[in-house]
Design a protein around this motif. Structure first.
Motif, short mmCIF file in Angstrom:
data_model
loop_
_atom_site.label_atom_id
_atom_site.label_comp_id
_atom_site.label_asym_id
_atom_site.label_seq_id
_atom_site.Cartn_x
_atom_site.Cartn_y
_atom_site.Cartn_z
N HIS A 89 31.20 -102.36 43.38
CA HIS A 89 30.40 -102.78 44.53
C HIS A 89 28.94 -102.73 44.21
O HIS A 89 28.38 -101.65 44.09
CB HIS A 89 30.61 -101.84 45.72
N ARG A 90 28.33 -103.88 44.13
CA ARG A 90 26.89 -103.88 43.88
C ARG A 90 26.15 -103.54 45.16
O ARG A 90 26.67 -103.75 46.26
CB ARG A 90 26.47 -105.26 43.38
N PRO A 91 24.93 -103.01 45.02
CA PRO A 91 24.12 -102.76 46.21
C PRO A 91 23.91 -104.08 46.95
O PRO A 91 23.80 -105.13 46.31
CB PRO A 91 22.79 -102.26 45.64
N HIS A 92 23.86 -104.03 48.24
CA HIS A 92 23.69 -105.28 48.99
C HIS A 92 23.00 -104.96 50.31
O HIS A 92 23.06 -103.85 50.81
CB HIS A 92 25.06 -105.92 49.25
N PRO A 93 22.36 -105.96 50.89
CA PRO A 93 21.71 -105.76 52.18
C PRO A 93 22.72 -105.80 53.33
O PRO A 93 23.86 -106.20 53.13
CB PRO A 93 20.75 -106.94 52.28
N HIS A 94 22.26 -105.36 54.49
CA HIS A 94 23.12 -105.34 55.67
C HIS A 94 22.46 -106.07 56.83
O HIS A 94 21.24 -106.15 56.91
CB HIS A 94 23.44 -103.90 56.07
N PHE A 95 23.31 -106.56 57.70
CA PHE A 95 22.83 -107.18 58.92
C PHE A 95 23.34 -106.36 60.09
O PHE A 95 24.53 -106.05 60.17
CB PHE A 95 23.34 -108.62 59.04
N GLU A 104 27.12 -105.81 59.34
CA GLU A 104 27.81 -106.62 58.34
C GLU A 104 27.21 -106.38 56.98
O GLU A 104 26.02 -106.15 56.86
CB GLU A 104 27.61 -108.13 58.61
N CYS A 105 28.05 -106.51 55.96
CA CYS A 105 27.53 -106.48 54.60
C CYS A 105 27.17 -107.90 54.19
O CYS A 105 27.94 -108.83 54.43
CB CYS A 105 28.59 -105.95 53.63
N LEU A 106 26.03 -108.06 53.57
CA LEU A 106 25.62 -109.39 53.11
C LEU A 106 25.87 -109.49 51.61
O LEU A 106 25.96 -108.48 50.91
CB LEU A 106 24.15 -109.63 53.42
N ASN A 107 25.94 -110.70 51.16
CA ASN A 107 26.15 -110.96 49.74
C ASN A 107 25.02 -110.36 48.91
O ASN A 107 23.86 -110.51 49.26
CB ASN A 107 26.18 -112.48 49.58
N PRO A 108 25.36 -109.69 47.81
CA PRO A 108 24.31 -109.08 46.99
C PRO A 108 23.28 -110.09 46.51
O PRO A 108 22.12 -109.76 46.34
CB PRO A 108 25.08 -108.51 45.79
N GLU A 109 23.72 -111.34 46.31
CA GLU A 109 22.78 -112.35 45.81
C GLU A 109 21.90 -112.93 46.91
O GLU A 109 20.90 -113.58 46.62
CB GLU A 109 23.53 -113.52 45.15
N SER A 110 22.30 -112.72 48.14
CA SER A 110 21.64 -113.45 49.21
C SER A 110 20.17 -113.07 49.36
O SER A 110 19.35 -113.89 49.75
CB SER A 110 22.37 -113.21 50.54
N LEU A 111 19.85 -111.87 49.05
CA LEU A 111 18.47 -111.41 49.17
C LEU A 111 18.22 -110.47 48.01
O LEU A 111 18.79 -109.39 47.97
CB LEU A 111 18.30 -110.62 50.47
N THR A 112 17.40 -110.89 47.11
CA THR A 112 17.19 -110.02 45.96
C THR A 112 15.79 -109.46 45.98
O THR A 112 14.88 -110.03 46.56
CB THR A 112 17.41 -110.79 44.64
N LEU A 113 15.65 -108.36 45.34
CA LEU A 113 14.43 -107.58 45.44
C LEU A 113 14.23 -106.95 44.06
O LEU A 113 15.15 -106.39 43.50
CB LEU A 113 14.69 -106.48 46.47
N ASP A 114 13.03 -107.07 43.55
CA ASP A 114 12.81 -106.45 42.24
C ASP A 114 12.17 -105.09 42.42
O ASP A 114 10.96 -104.94 42.41
CB ASP A 114 11.92 -107.35 41.38
N SER B 115 13.38 -114.12 52.64
CA SER B 115 14.38 -114.10 53.71
C SER B 115 14.43 -115.42 54.46
O SER B 115 15.39 -115.70 55.16
CB SER B 115 14.09 -112.96 54.68
N ASP B 116 13.40 -116.26 54.30
CA ASP B 116 13.41 -117.53 55.03
C ASP B 116 14.57 -118.40 54.57
O ASP B 116 15.32 -118.94 55.38
CB ASP B 116 12.10 -118.29 54.79
N ALA B 117 14.71 -118.50 53.27
CA ALA B 117 15.80 -119.32 52.73
C ALA B 117 17.13 -118.77 53.22
O ALA B 117 17.99 -119.52 53.67
CB ALA B 117 15.76 -119.30 51.20
N PHE B 118 17.28 -117.47 53.18
CA PHE B 118 18.53 -116.87 53.62
C PHE B 118 18.77 -117.15 55.10
O PHE B 118 19.88 -117.49 55.52
CB PHE B 118 18.50 -115.37 53.37
#
Lengths: 142, 142
Positions: A89-95, A104-114, B115-118
């Motif tokens: 399970h990769r870290p992922h954002p939530h809604f 809800e769990c969001l797709n790990p790729e949907s929002l990436t952060l460096d 987040s806009d694209a998402f």
DNA sequence: CCCATCGTGCAATAAAGTTGCATAGACCAA
DNA sequence: TTGGTCTATGCAACTTTATTGCACGATGGG
């Protein structure tokens, strides 16, 4: 959330004694596709066999401390719990839906952060990065 | 946080009656460089003039509902409050120190998120994106 | 002046989580 | 087996954070 996970092995891998209650808590969290509040977990467990509310809190603390479970904040008051990131399970954002309180769990790729690059310049220790979107879910929109 | 902000005008711009208490709450939040808990705000206000705890909560709710103030979750239990993003203040991530409980504002550029694209693909309404780092701050590291 | 409205205070309550203490069960050595 | 120790659990009481209900007082329009 994780059909590949053997909860008993997860406990053992963290050098935790395997008890019924611990296994059950981990199962409830792991078998859900979205994070649950402590109250949700408690109620779910109660339906199959008696358990004390405090025991649930204590087990959750333990699992979080050992990195098996992740505590996720919400726009509201209670914390939610989900399986912690691991090789499956990769870290992922939530809604978080402010209306119905479901997370809800969001797709790990949907929002990436460096955050790695940032971590190098930050003069403290970063243990966790939490990304959460708040709003109204599609069910509550209608 | 905001020397350019005139709190009375901010209230009026949101069509809120200007009262002493509302102005004071907004001042305490605005004059701080980091978000405060409701308890912090209450204590600070008490030092200059009496105010009721419930009034503080109610004013905070009001200011959040009108978008003047932002409610920020922590790794812990209490919510923190800071000025909401506006033309002077871009949205930015926060760092929460688990040891001392203090929250810092991070540079808006330090961690960016598209987040806009998402949002275009998400089947619900997104009101807010919260990015929070948890860890130990440099003071607590020693 | 009277009434309506709104902001505030106070007490009580609720929700979420924690602590202290007692019991029960597991594990190990003798 | 017995006895000792350690851990997990349960139960009651408590704490922290926040909310609700109701009353009072100020303010402004008719």
């Amino acid at each position: 959330m994780c059909l590949q996970c053997d909860y008993e092995s997860l406990l053992r891998a963290s050098r935790l004694d395997v008890t019924d209650n611990r296994r059950r808590v981990l199962e409830v969290i792991g078998n859900n596709s979205y994070p649950l509040s402590a109250a949700d977990i408690f109620q779910t467990l109660q339906r199959s066999a008696a358990i004390n509310r405090v025991t649930v809190y204590r087990i959750l603390d333990l699992l979080v401390a050992h990195g098996l479970v992740e505590r996720i904040s919400t726009g509201g008051r209670a914390a939610y719990f989900g399986l912690a990131p691991n090789e499956h399970h990769r870290p992922h954002p939530h809604f978080y839906c402010k209306r119905c309180g479901q997370m809800e769990c969001l797709n790990p790729e949907s929002l990436t952060l460096d955050s790695d690059a940032f971590g190098k310049t930050f003069p403290g220790r970063i243990d966790k990065v939490e990304v959460r979107l708040d709003g109204i879910c599609k069910n509550c929109m209608r």
